[in-house]
Design a protein around this motif. Structure first.
Motif, PDB file in Angstrom:
ATOM      1  N   MET A   1       1.043  -1.176  -0.039  1.00 44.35           N
ATOM      2  CA  MET A   1       0.043  -0.075  -0.006  1.00 44.35           C
ATOM      3  C   MET A   1       0.896   1.144  -0.021  1.00 44.35           C
ATOM      4  O   MET A   1       1.728   1.255   0.857  1.00 44.35           O
ATOM      5  CB  MET A   1      -0.960  -0.069   1.078  1.00 44.35           C
ATOM      6  N   SER A   2       0.735   2.249  -0.751  1.00 42.74           N
ATOM      7  CA  SER A   2       1.488   3.378  -1.005  1.00 42.74           C
ATOM      8  C   SER A   2       0.995   4.500  -0.346  1.00 42.74           C
ATOM      9  O   SER A   2      -0.344   4.727  -0.021  1.00 42.74           O
ATOM     10  CB  SER A   2       1.509   3.636  -2.704  1.00 42.74           C
ATOM     11  N   THR A   3       1.791   5.470   0.199  1.00 38.00           N
ATOM     12  CA  THR A   3       1.223   6.523   0.859  1.00 38.00           C
ATOM     13  C   THR A   3       1.052   7.839  -0.083  1.00 38.00           C
ATOM     14  O   THR A   3       1.906   7.751  -1.069  1.00 38.00           O
ATOM     15  CB  THR A   3       2.481   7.133   1.819  1.00 38.00           C
ATOM     16  N   PRO A   4       0.170   8.631   0.156  1.00 35.61           N
ATOM     17  CA  PRO A   4      -0.186   9.710  -0.826  1.00 35.61           C
ATOM     18  C   PRO A   4       1.023  10.399  -0.913  1.00 35.61           C
ATOM     19  O   PRO A   4       1.753  10.869   0.028  1.00 35.61           O
ATOM     20  CB  PRO A   4      -1.472  10.307  -0.235  1.00 35.61           C
ATOM     21  N   SER A   5       1.187  11.081  -2.008  1.00 37.34           N
ATOM     22  CA  SER A   5       2.292  11.946  -2.235  1.00 37.34           C
ATOM     23  C   SER A   5       1.873  13.522  -1.761  1.00 37.34           C
ATOM     24  O   SER A   5       0.760  13.703  -1.665  1.00 37.34           O
ATOM     25  CB  SER A   5       2.793  12.122  -3.824  1.00 37.34           C
ATOM     26  N   PRO A   6       2.925  14.110  -1.419  1.00 38.59           N
ATOM     27  CA  PRO A   6       2.517  15.535  -0.867  1.00 38.59           C
ATOM     28  C   PRO A   6       2.008  16.394  -2.066  1.00 38.59           C
ATOM     29  O   PRO A   6       1.053  17.214  -1.625  1.00 38.59           O
ATOM     30  CB  PRO A   6       4.188  15.941  -0.503  1.00 38.59           C
ATOM     31  N   GLN A   7       2.349  15.985  -3.076  1.00 40.73           N
ATOM     32  CA  GLN A   7       1.786  16.892  -4.203  1.00 40.73           C
ATOM     33  C   GLN A   7       0.332  16.573  -4.632  1.00 40.73           C
ATOM     34  O   GLN A   7      -0.492  17.312  -4.727  1.00 40.73           O
ATOM     35  CB  GLN A   7       2.630  16.628  -5.419  1.00 40.73           C
ATOM     36  N   GLY A   8      -0.222  15.396  -4.229  1.00 44.69           N
ATOM     37  CA  GLY A   8      -1.385  14.929  -4.387  1.00 44.69           C
ATOM     38  C   GLY A   8      -2.418  15.473  -3.414  1.00 44.69           C
ATOM     39  O   GLY A   8      -3.446  16.053  -3.783  1.00 44.69           O
ATOM     40  N   SER A   9      -1.806  15.438  -2.082  1.00 45.69           N
ATOM     41  CA  SER A   9      -2.514  16.137  -0.958  1.00 45.69           C
ATOM     42  C   SER A   9      -2.610  17.418  -1.122  1.00 45.69           C
ATOM     43  O   SER A   9      -3.780  18.348  -0.841  1.00 45.69           O
ATOM     44  CB  SER A   9      -1.843  15.608   0.402  1.00 45.69           C
ATOM     45  N   LEU A  10      -1.580  18.104  -1.549  1.00 42.15           N
ATOM     46  CA  LEU A  10      -1.673  19.651  -1.853  1.00 42.15           C
ATOM     47  C   LEU A  10      -2.765  20.076  -3.021  1.00 42.15           C
ATOM     48  O   LEU A  10      -3.389  21.042  -2.812  1.00 42.15           O
ATOM     49  CB  LEU A  10      -0.415  20.063  -2.188  1.00 42.15           C
ATOM     50  N   ARG A  11      -2.726  19.291  -4.014  1.00 36.73           N
ATOM     51  CA  ARG A  11      -3.580  19.328  -5.159  1.00 36.73           C
ATOM     52  C   ARG A  11      -5.003  19.182  -4.749  1.00 36.73           C
ATOM     53  O   ARG A  11      -6.070  20.078  -5.035  1.00 36.73           O
ATOM     54  CB  ARG A  11      -3.464  18.383  -6.326  1.00 36.73           C
ATOM     55  N   ARG A  12      -5.452  18.207  -3.873  1.00 30.79           N
ATOM     56  CA  ARG A  12      -6.913  18.021  -3.183  1.00 30.79           C
ATOM     57  C   ARG A  12      -6.979  19.168  -2.391  1.00 30.79           C
ATOM     58  O   ARG A  12      -8.274  19.658  -2.392  1.00 30.79           O
ATOM     59  CB  ARG A  12      -6.776  16.809  -2.553  1.00 30.79           C
ATOM     60  N   PHE A  13      -6.173  19.626  -1.708  1.00 29.85           N
ATOM     61  CA  PHE A  13      -6.412  20.892  -0.527  1.00 29.85           C
ATOM     62  C   PHE A  13      -6.750  21.863  -1.551  1.00 29.85           C
ATOM     63  O   PHE A  13      -7.937  22.745  -1.232  1.00 29.85           O
ATOM     64  CB  PHE A  13      -5.241  21.146   0.421  1.00 29.85           C
ATOM     65  N   TRP A  14      -6.098  22.564  -2.420  1.00 29.70           N
ATOM     66  CA  TRP A  14      -6.312  23.579  -3.380  1.00 29.70           C
ATOM     67  C   TRP A  14      -7.659  23.240  -4.080  1.00 29.70           C
ATOM     68  O   TRP A  14      -8.556  24.320  -4.339  1.00 29.70           O
ATOM     69  CB  TRP A  14      -5.397  23.756  -4.242  1.00 29.70           C
ATOM     70  N   LEU A  15      -8.104  22.230  -4.682  1.00 30.50           N
ATOM     71  CA  LEU A  15      -9.387  21.899  -5.196  1.00 30.50           C
ATOM     72  C   LEU A  15     -10.672  22.102  -4.365  1.00 30.50           C
ATOM     73  O   LEU A  15     -11.465  22.626  -4.750  1.00 30.50           O
ATOM     74  CB  LEU A  15      -9.151  20.481  -5.889  1.00 30.50           C
ATOM     75  N   ALA A  16     -10.340  21.626  -3.118  1.00 29.60           N
ATOM     76  CA  ALA A  16     -11.478  21.725  -1.898  1.00 29.60           C
ATOM     77  C   ALA A  16     -11.676  23.191  -1.839  1.00 29.60           C
ATOM     78  O   ALA A  16     -12.762  23.698  -1.645  1.00 29.60           O
ATOM     79  CB  ALA A  16     -11.105  20.814  -0.890  1.00 29.60           C
ATOM     80  N   LEU A  17     -10.463  24.020  -1.421  1.00 33.80           N
ATOM     81  CA  LEU A  17     -10.626  25.215  -1.118  1.00 33.80           C
ATOM     82  C   LEU A  17     -11.294  25.952  -2.370  1.00 33.80           C
ATOM     83  O   LEU A  17     -12.061  27.056  -2.138  1.00 33.80           O
ATOM     84  CB  LEU A  17      -9.191  25.904  -0.822  1.00 33.80           C
ATOM     85  N   LEU A  18     -10.870  25.777  -3.673  1.00 33.44           N
ATOM     86  CA  LEU A  18     -11.523  26.543  -4.677  1.00 33.44           C
ATOM     87  C   LEU A  18     -12.810  26.259  -4.861  1.00 33.44           C
ATOM     88  O   LEU A  18     -13.630  27.178  -5.318  1.00 33.44           O
ATOM     89  CB  LEU A  18     -10.553  26.139  -5.946  1.00 33.44           C
ATOM     90  N   LEU A  19     -13.247  25.034  -4.589  1.00 37.12           N
ATOM     91  CA  LEU A  19     -14.903  24.714  -4.817  1.00 37.12           C
ATOM     92  C   LEU A  19     -15.549  25.496  -3.398  1.00 37.12           C
ATOM     93  O   LEU A  19     -16.722  26.145  -4.058  1.00 37.12           O
ATOM     94  CB  LEU A  19     -14.880  23.354  -4.474  1.00 37.12           C
ATOM     95  N   GLN A  20     -15.183  25.526  -2.414  1.00 35.67           N
ATOM     96  CA  GLN A  20     -15.758  26.290  -1.457  1.00 35.67           C
ATOM     97  C   GLN A  20     -15.956  27.845  -1.615  1.00 35.67           C
ATOM     98  O   GLN A  20     -16.969  28.510  -1.565  1.00 35.67           O
ATOM     99  CB  GLN A  20     -15.195  26.123  -0.201  1.00 35.67           C
ATOM    100  N   VAL A  21     -14.551  28.431  -2.293  1.00 37.04           N
ATOM    101  CA  VAL A  21     -14.790  29.775  -2.512  1.00 37.04           C
ATOM    102  C   VAL A  21     -15.761  30.139  -3.835  1.00 37.04           C
ATOM    103  O   VAL A  21     -16.619  31.244  -3.771  1.00 37.04           O
ATOM    104  CB  VAL A  21     -13.174  30.340  -2.752  1.00 37.04           C
ATOM    105  N   GLY A  22     -15.657  29.265  -4.704  1.00 36.30           N
ATOM    106  CA  GLY A  22     -16.350  29.446  -5.638  1.00 36.30           C
ATOM    107  C   GLY A  22     -18.252  29.146  -5.614  1.00 36.30           C
ATOM    108  O   GLY A  22     -18.839  29.991  -5.877  1.00 36.30           O
ATOM    109  N   LEU A  23     -18.414  28.219  -4.551  1.00 27.93           N
ATOM    110  CA  LEU A  23     -19.738  28.163  -3.900  1.00 27.93           C
ATOM    111  C   LEU A  23     -20.142  29.494  -3.295  1.00 27.93           C
ATOM    112  O   LEU A  23     -21.442  30.217  -3.415  1.00 27.93           O
ATOM    113  CB  LEU A  23     -20.008  27.105  -3.137  1.00 27.93           C
ATOM    114  N   VAL A  24     -19.409  30.045  -2.491  1.00 30.18           N
ATOM    115  CA  VAL A  24     -19.553  31.356  -1.720  1.00 30.18           C
ATOM    116  C   VAL A  24     -19.785  32.431  -2.678  1.00 30.18           C
ATOM    117  O   VAL A  24     -20.335  33.346  -2.527  1.00 30.18           O
ATOM    118  CB  VAL A  24     -18.453  31.533  -0.724  1.00 30.18           C
ATOM    119  N   ALA A  25     -18.999  32.415  -3.698  1.00 34.73           N
ATOM    120  CA  ALA A  25     -19.094  33.665  -4.621  1.00 34.73           C
ATOM    121  C   ALA A  25     -20.240  33.477  -5.658  1.00 34.73           C
ATOM    122  O   ALA A  25     -20.419  34.521  -6.092  1.00 34.73           O
ATOM    123  CB  ALA A  25     -17.557  33.667  -5.546  1.00 34.73           C
ATOM    124  N   LEU A  26     -20.620  32.406  -5.747  1.00 34.98           N
ATOM    125  CA  LEU A  26     -21.969  32.170  -6.639  1.00 34.98           C
ATOM    126  C   LEU A  26     -23.261  33.214  -6.343  1.00 34.98           C
ATOM    127  O   LEU A  26     -23.775  33.464  -7.195  1.00 34.98           O
ATOM    128  CB  LEU A  26     -22.273  30.707  -6.619  1.00 34.98           C
TER     129      LEU A  26
END
Length: 183
Positions: free
Chosen positions: A1-26
């Motif tokens: 079983m492999s551990t998630p890469s730091p880049q993948g975790s960072l990408r998911r963080f920014w995607l989740a943040l962008l989604l939340q900001v987008g919903l609030v701005a809508l």
């Protein structure tokens, strides 16, 4: 079983943040789009001037075209429409001056597809008594409140709302007019 890469975790963080900001701005973006692209119309109103301790002074608006007594006389009215739900009010400009109150010319459950070039369809929620468009409150400053109240008492028949309506029937309140004075 492999551990998630730091880049993948960072990408998911920014995607989740962008989604939340987008919903609030809508939410404000929808009103901004209506204000930017909407067709200006004018509606006859009957005011009530309450005071809200948390938000300050505002004028509560009731539109004559949205009252049950007006709606039941329009083409398209049926007993089925008397149940609460979304309705579209078809409006046409008055002959002559488009800054005068627009006239209600039809009503339907679905957005009309056969609008004439000068007509608009205003979407509202019918509660069994009246049609509400989400533009029933107009906030004013304390200083302007007394002046506006005096003008309304002097000329109540000239009171009208300046509204913009986008192609989907959403409304945004732009201002109030008493006679030739805009607030």
């Amino acid at each position: 079983m492999s551990t998630p890469s730091p880049q993948g975790s960072l990408r998911r963080f920014w995607l989740a943040l962008l989604l939340q900001v987008g919903l609030v701005a809508l939410v404000p973006a929808r009103k901004a789009l209506t204000l930017a692209t909407g067709t200006p119309i004018y509606l006859q109103i009957a005011p009530v001037d309450p005071y809200d301790l948390l938000r300050g002074r505002y004028v509560a608006l009731s539109y004559t075209v949205a009252q049950f007594s007006t709606l039941e006389k329009l083409p398209g009215w049926s007993p089925e429409l008397s149940r609460p739900g979304i309705l579209y009010l078809r409006l046409a400009p008055p002959n002559g001056d488009p800054a005068q109150p627009w006239q209600a010319i039809g009503l339907s459950r679905d957005r009309p597809k056969d609008l004439q070039p000068a007509e608009v369809a205003l979407q509202g929620w019918f509660d069994g008594w009246q049609l509400r468009f989400g533009i029933e409150e107009f906030f004013i400053s304390e200083a302007l409140g007394d002046v506006l109240e005096l003008e309304i008492r002097r000329n109540p028949e000239t009171l009208r709302a300046e509204v913009k309506v986008d192609p989907w029937g959403q409304a945004a309140l732009v201002g109030l007019w008493v006679g030739e004075q805009r607030y």
